[in-house]
Design a protein around this motif. Structure first.
Motif, mmCIF file in Angstrom:
data_model
loop_
_atom_site.group_PDB
_atom_site.id
_atom_site.type_symbol
_atom_site.label_atom_id
_atom_site.label_comp_id
_atom_site.label_asym_id
_atom_site.label_seq_id
_atom_site.Cartn_x
_atom_site.Cartn_y
_atom_site.Cartn_z
ATOM 1 N N ARG A 10 -8.408 6.859 -4.389
ATOM 2 C CA ARG A 10 -8.045 8.147 -4.993
ATOM 3 C C ARG A 10 -9.302 8.897 -5.453
ATOM 4 N N ALA A 45 -11.135 10.281 -2.397
ATOM 5 C CA ALA A 45 -10.411 11.413 -1.814
ATOM 6 C C ALA A 45 -10.657 12.697 -2.593
ATOM 7 N N GLU A 46 -10.893 12.567 -3.893
ATOM 8 C CA GLU A 46 -11.131 13.739 -4.738
ATOM 9 C C GLU A 46 -12.613 14.108 -4.815
ATOM 10 N N GLU A 75 1.666 2.526 -1.782
ATOM 11 C CA GLU A 75 1.211 3.433 -2.830
ATOM 12 C C GLU A 75 1.723 4.850 -2.592
ATOM 13 N N VAL A 91 -7.113 0.822 -4.830
ATOM 14 C CA VAL A 91 -6.303 2.040 -4.902
ATOM 15 C C VAL A 91 -7.003 3.102 -5.742
ATOM 16 N N VAL A 151 -2.943 11.318 0.665
ATOM 17 C CA VAL A 151 -4.311 10.956 1.026
ATOM 18 C C VAL A 151 -4.221 10.206 2.347
ATOM 19 N N GLY A 174 1.705 8.717 -2.397
ATOM 20 C CA GLY A 174 0.617 9.667 -2.211
ATOM 21 C C GLY A 174 -0.454 9.202 -1.252
ATOM 22 N N MET A 175 -0.265 8.019 -0.640
ATOM 23 C CA MET A 175 -1.235 7.519 0.330
ATOM 24 C C MET A 175 -0.561 7.312 1.674
#
Length: 206
Positions: free
Chosen positions: A120, A123-124, A28, A116, A6, A30-31
């Protein structure tokens, strides 16, 4: 959004706050922190050039405030989703940001875990609102016509931060059907967008 990362730009005028946010985001999995800006004009230039997945945006920016940044993003149809993180908790600011398409509204008093999770969710394509703001829409209820069982399930999904696509997949229905349910829920409850519905689910502990 990248399948693995992300990509995030942060717009915040206080350097110390930016540094703290960078520590949280960079730690984090995935970020990916891809840029930072200390004023609204710089934030817009970064969004235009980098097209991050999420812009983490303070409303009290110099030169061009956060609401003006969001308005320009909407006018230019930029794909970046906006997560507001601010000290402002007055109803007018919250409503204005959500009306301009914010995918979340957090307060600077919220903890790192909430940040956090909201990043997420945004982002989705989902929505998140600080639990401290759940009462902002308390006096704006609609007719309070009862929700159907399916509408309750859809509202719970939105409250969990799920996008219409994720909700459709979970219940084995089309995105169009989910959108129609959300329209009916909004009419019954007097909420105008997904973020307000999230606030309603928090307030009612649905």
């Amino acid at each position: 959004m990248s399948a693995s990362q992300v990509r995030i730009v942060v717009a915040e005028d206080h350097a110390m706050v930016r540094q703290g946010l960078k520590l949280v985001i960079s730690s984090e999995p995935g970020m990916c922190w891809v840029g930072e800006a200390g004023d609204g004009h710089a934030a817009l230039e970064l969004v235009r050039s980098l097209q991050p997945d999420v812009l983490l945006l303070d409303l009290g920016l110099p030169l061009l405030d956060g609401l003006a940044v969001m308005r320009t993003i909407a006018q230019e149809h930029l794909p970046t989703r906006v997560l507001v993180v601010t000290a402002r908790q007055d109803p007018a600011s919250v409503r204005a940001a959500l009306a301009l398409g914010a995918h979340g509204y957090l307060l600077k008093t919220d903890d790192a875990d909430a940040l956090v999770a909201a990043l997420r969710i945004a982002a989705e394509g989902g929505y998140q609102v600080s639990a401290e703001l759940a009462g902002v829409f308390e006096h704006e209820a609609g007719t309070q016509e009862p929700l159907t069982a399916r509408e309750v399930e859809i509202a719970q999904g939105v409250g969990r931060g799920l996008s219409s696509k994720r909700i459709a997949a979970e219940f084995g229905i089309s995105e169009h059907t989910v959108r129609k349910h959300r329209e009916n829920i909004g009419r019954k409850l007097g909420v105008r967008n997904a973020a307000e519905l999230v606030a309603w689910t928090i307030r009612t502990r649905l």
